[in-house]
Structures are given as C-alpha cells and as structure tokens.
Enzyme design. Structure first.
Site, PDB file in Angstrom:
ATOM      1  N   CYS B 142      52.907  69.826  39.980  1.00 46.62           N
ATOM      2  CA  CYS B 142      53.184  68.751  39.012  1.00 46.62           C
ATOM      3  C   CYS B 142      52.112  68.691  37.935  1.00 46.62           C
ATOM      4  O   CYS B 142      52.398  68.704  36.755  1.00 46.62           O
ATOM      5  CB  CYS B 142      53.293  67.409  39.716  1.00 46.62           C
ATOM      6  N   HIS B 143      50.861  68.573  38.332  1.00 45.26           N
ATOM      7  CA  HIS B 143      49.803  68.437  37.338  1.00 45.26           C
ATOM      8  C   HIS B 143      48.629  69.383  37.607  1.00 45.26           C
ATOM      9  O   HIS B 143      47.539  69.174  37.105  1.00 45.26           O
ATOM     10  CB  HIS B 143      49.324  66.979  37.262  1.00 45.26           C
TER      11      HIS B 143
END
Lengths: 423, 178
Positions: B142-143
């Site tokens: 995701c990040h």
C-alpha cells in the site's frame, strides 16, 4: 427562509384559510417565489446551489428504495447488491443513479465552493452560510465514505480499513477509538451494520444543515458576480419566474450529463476491484479512494516525515483534516473589502493557481506513492496550505483592487446617471 | 422587600438552577454511556478472542496465515539464517527498537499479526513467490513499508514493528493465540 412576515392575499379561499393559520404558502412565496428579490445579474455559476439540492433529493429517494433490497451482513451484502443489479426490477438503474449521483453531488458542490471562493460569497455578512457549507461538505464526505463500504467489495473493505485506521494515529486513546468504531477487532459485520445505519441517518443531518444554510442565506440574500449589494429595486428581480426558469434550464443540462454517465458509462467513476467480494486476507495492490477524495488522500500521504514530536502517521492525518477545516476560517484570512475576484487582479490569478493545484493534488492522489510523485505531492500540499495561511492574507493586505461599480444596475446602464428603475 | 432579601432570593434561585442543570447534564451523560458502549465489541465477538492452531505440518522456511479476531496472523518457521540475521540486526538502527529474542520466545517460531502498522493493509511475503521487501521479511504494497525477518519495521512510513500477539505453546504441535 427568514420570510418578511408579509402575508399575500391569495385568490383561492382555501389557500387563504390555510395561510392565515399556517403561513406555508407565504413562506414559499417569500423564499423561492415572486416575493424573494434576487440580484438581477446572477450568472450560471449560481445554478449549482439548487443543483446540489436536487441531487440530495435524488440520492435520498433512490437510497430509500435501495435500502429495501440491500442486506447489511458480511455474508449477504455483496450478493444482495448483485441481486439488485440482476434481479430487482430496475435495480440496475436505481443503483447506477445512486452511485453516479454521489460523484455528481461532489462535482456540483466543488463547483459551488469554487464559485464562493472566486466571487467572495464567504465574506461578511455571509460567513455562517460558508461555515455551515463546510460542515455540509464534512457530512457529505462521511456519508459518501460509509456508503462506499456497503457493497462490501475489496475497495469497500480496504477503504474502510485504511480510513478507520487513521484514528489509531491519535496518541494514547487511538487504538480504543478504532476498536469502538469497528465494534470488534477488525472491519467486520458490526462495522458494516453501523455504517449502514449511519449512512441512512446522515442524509437527514445534511438536510437539516441545508435548511440552516438557506436560512442564513436568506437573511442577507444571495451575493452576485459584482459583489456589490443590491441598492434599489432595479437591482433585483423576483426569484420566480426568473431564477426558477434559469435553475430549471440548468437542471436540464445537468441531467443530460448525469444520465449520460448512468446509461452510457455507469462504472466510469468506479474501481473494478469493488466488483470482487471483500477478502480480509488479501489487500489489493493499489488502494485508491473514490475520485472526490483524491486531493485529500494526496495530502494524507504527503507527510512522510516526523514534524518535531508529531510522528509522520499522525501528521498526515492532521494535515488531511486541516485541509478541510481551514476552509472554515477563510472569511477571516481574506480581509479584502472587495468581494468579487473581477475587481481583484492579483487574487484572481492566485485563485486559478489554487484551482490548478487542487486538480494536481487529485492527480497525485490517484498515483502510487513512489518515485517523483512523493516530492510533487509534498510541494502541492505545501502550496495548498500556503495559499490559505500566507498568500490570501498578504494579497488582501497589499492588493490594489479596481473600483467596483456603485450598484448592479449602474454596471449595465452606464449612460443613465440615475441608477435605479431600470428593468 | 429590601435589596438584601431580593439578592438572597436571586442567589437561592441561581443555586437551584445550577444544581438542577448539573444533575441534568450528569444524568444525560450517564444515559449516553449505554449508547456509546453498545458500539464496543459485544460478548460474542470477545468470546472468539482466542484460537488454537496446529503447526505440525509447517516445514522450516514455510509460513502460514491463520485468522484470529478477524485479522490475519502470520506464523513463520524461520530458517537458521533468518534467525541469525534477525539477532544480528538487534543493534542496527531500528525505528522501533526491540530485540529478536523479545519477539520470538522460541526462535524458530515467529508469530505476528499480519497487519501493517501504518494503515492496516496486509503485507506481502507470507506466501512463496511474494515479494518480501529489502529485508527479506514482509513488504506492504500500500505505502511501501519493509519489515525484516523479525517483523520489525526497517524502511517506509509504518511507525511500529508488526505486532506480536499474546500466545503460548500448549504442546509441541499446538499454539494458542489470544
């Protein structure tokens, strides 16, 4: 909606009888009828308030019938939405109207807000109209977020997980708050149930806020593109029929666009991943929120560094909430006496820069947080806040605005020295 | 009536108003608590808060994912290499310093809540073939957070190490989580 208490003498005796006891017809007449004086120079940017009201009604009506077919349970939610799409009579239409209606609502409201910023609609004496508007935006965002969770697709589930986890950034009590929001230890059935309950409740809160928004608006009445107050009767025209007709025409154009999406590109604003049922053990490779949250998502992700004692995660959350709430103090950041950007040559340019920066933030929010997108996102975030806390106060202090016309009609009838009485 | 008595009446009324309002506000607060608390995890949710798993079929170097409280839990049977790397990195610059010995009571078994401490995604690396990140542990897509072979955060936006859930070994092949 603060009707000047005048009661009209209606031709119909039944209306007269009712109006004497409950002045509902006078109220309508004084709010959106021929007894509501409106600046004569409103342009099409003034259509978007009433458009937002129409979209709210469309959302509530389509939502009520959808709720009759939807099952808020983790085992059935996804299937019940598929059943709406395939088996329920016109279910596909209702759902596509509701889905695309959410996007339309945000487009209309964002235009409405930029209108207010360009023409200075937020300035005295309409600060509360603006602040209630910011509250409306927050309520809309909460409603849209929870509505997106209901179909229980992958984006529903992981969007809910990421956004509820934002609250875990709060020091000390964050984890307990997240558990309380979830009603468990992860996004699960309890979460889905309460989101359904709140998604049904919040539109009525929005409706109440709209009432306050209009009440406050009708005290000092609509602003106008020149930003000068109506001075004589010649400066105004009755709301009905002039603006009811203009609003209706704008509504027709809007419905062509809205229904164009509903019938020809119903999934244009959606994410394909949301047609995969929620799976708590698999995260989609690239989680993106709905398009109307992208600028705020970009701001959330821009804070990748600790700010003094504030850890990066909390910093991102604070920046995101600040990006909306800073709008509420705009009337006190912009001290310029001139409302309309038409007479503010410097502000006008920075308004468009701000607008472009918001679009840029939206683009960044949709990209994966890697490579050159990170510094671009950080620069755009910095500019977003600089616009409010530095640029706007400085412009309002040093800008030499042009002189607005004496009155609305004076701007049109330059030949006539007497600025009243034209119609 | 003298001024003094009217003042006294006013004071007595003020007292009654304040006392009534205070009791009213306290009462509303007490009445609100059941509403607020009803949204906390219910008894049936809490009843599912522990789970027993059979680990006899996990080979060295393999990992499995089990569900505990609706969350994924990673159970990895670490290789000797992974254990020594994790122990050696105890003194590396860790954003959230913790020794490997503290995180894995039995060095061979690493048990973690498989939820990224950033915003709650499931990191990759528990299945064969998935990317494990720069530190050969887990990687959150995701990040972009990288975790090492002890599940400690090494790089990326996550603030903390992957959480170690409470667990104990009931016998050689069964572990109870929660």
């Amino acid at each position: 909606m603060s009707a000047p208490g005048k009661q009209k003498d209606w031709k119909n005796p039944v209306m007269n009888w009712i109006d004497y006891r409950l002045p509902i017809f006078s109220f309508i007449e004084n709010s959106v009828g021929s007894n509501y004086p409106t600046p004569r120079n409103l342009n099409y940017w003034w259509n978007f308030g009433s458009l937002a009201g129409v979209v709210l009604v469309i959302m509530i009506v389509s939502g009520i019938v959808l709720a009759m077919q939807y099952t808020p349970h983790v085992d059935y939610a996804f299937d019940s939405v598929e059943r709406i799409m395939r088996d329920v009579n016109y279910g596909w239409l209702l759902r596509y109207v509701h889905m695309n209606g959410a996007s339309m609502f945000f487009i209309v409201v964002y235009i409405h807000m930029f209108r207010g910023m360009y023409f200075g609609s937020f300035k005295a004496p309409r600060e509360l109209v603006w602040i209630i508007g910011v509250m409306l935006l927050l309520a809309m965002m909460a409603t849209a977020f929870m509505g997106y969770v209901l179909p229980w697709g992958q984006m529903s589930f992981w969007g809910a997980t990421v956004i509820t986890n934002l609250f875990s950034a709060i020091p000390l009590i964050g984890e307990s708050i997240v558990t309380w929001l979830w009603g468990g230890f992860s996004v699960d059935n309890a979460t889905l149930n309460r989101f359904f309950s709140l998604h049904y409740l919040l539109p009525f809160v929005i409706f109440g806020l709209v009432f306050l928004h209009l009440w406050a608006l009708h005290v000092h009445r609509s602003g106008n593109p020149l930003g000068v107050d109506p001075k004589t009767e010649g400066d105004t025209i009755p709301f009905h029929p002039y603006y009811t007709v203009k609003d209706a025409f704008g509504l027709g154009l809007f419905m062509i666009v809205f229904l164009g999406f509903v019938f020809f590109a119903p999934d244009f604003f959606g994410e394909p991943d949301n047609y995969i049922e929620a799976n708590p053990l698999v995260t989609p490779a690239h989680i993106v929120p709905e398009w109307y949250f992208l600028p705020f998502y970009a701001i959330l992700r821009a804070i990748t560094f600790d700010i003094f004692i504030i850890p990066a995660k909390l910093g991102g959350v604070l920046a995101m909430f600040a990006s909306v709430s800073i709008l509420a103090i705009l009337p006190w950041l912009d001290r310029s006496k001139v409302r309309s950007a038409r007479f503010r040559p410097v502000y006008k340019q920075f308004f468009w820069l701000f607008f472009a920066n918001c679009i840029l933030l939206g683009i960044i929010g949709g990209k994966p947080a890697e490579g050159h997108w990170i510094p671009i996102g950080q620069a755009a975030t910095a500019y977003y806040f600089l616009h409010f806390i530095l640029i706007i106060p400085l412009i309002s202090k040093f800008e030499k605005p042009l002189t607005p016309p004496d009155s609305i009609s004076a701007a049109v009838i330059k030949a006539e020295p007497d600025n009243g009485g034209a119609s | 009536m003298t001024e003094e008595t009217s003042d006294e009446t006013a004071n007595r009324r003020d007292f009654l108003t304040i006392a009534t309002s205070t009791v009213g506000v306290a009462g509303i607060g007490l009445a609100a608590w059941p509403l607020v608390h009803s949204m906390n995890p219910a008894a049936d949710v809490l009843a599912l808060s522990s789970t027993e798993i059979d680990i006899s079929s996990i080979e060295v170097g393999q990992s499995i994912t089990v569900v505990w409280r609706g969350k994924p839990v990673f159970v990895r049977r670490r290789t000797a290499d992974e254990i020594s790397t994790a122990a050696n990195d105890d003194s590396a610059g860790l954003p959230d310093p913790e020794t490997d010995a503290n995180r894995a009571a039995m060095p061979e078994w690493l048990i973690l809540v498989g939820i990224c401490t950033h915003l709650g995604c499931i990191p990759l690396g528990n299945k064969t073939g998935e990317i494990r990140g720069d530190f050969n542990g887990w990687f959150c897509p995701c990040h972009g957070s990288h975790y090492d072979t002890s599940g400690r955060i090494r790089k990326g936006p996550a603030p903390k190490n992957l959480e170690v859930p409470p667990y104990n070994f009931i016998d050689e092949t069964t572990v109870k989580i929660g």
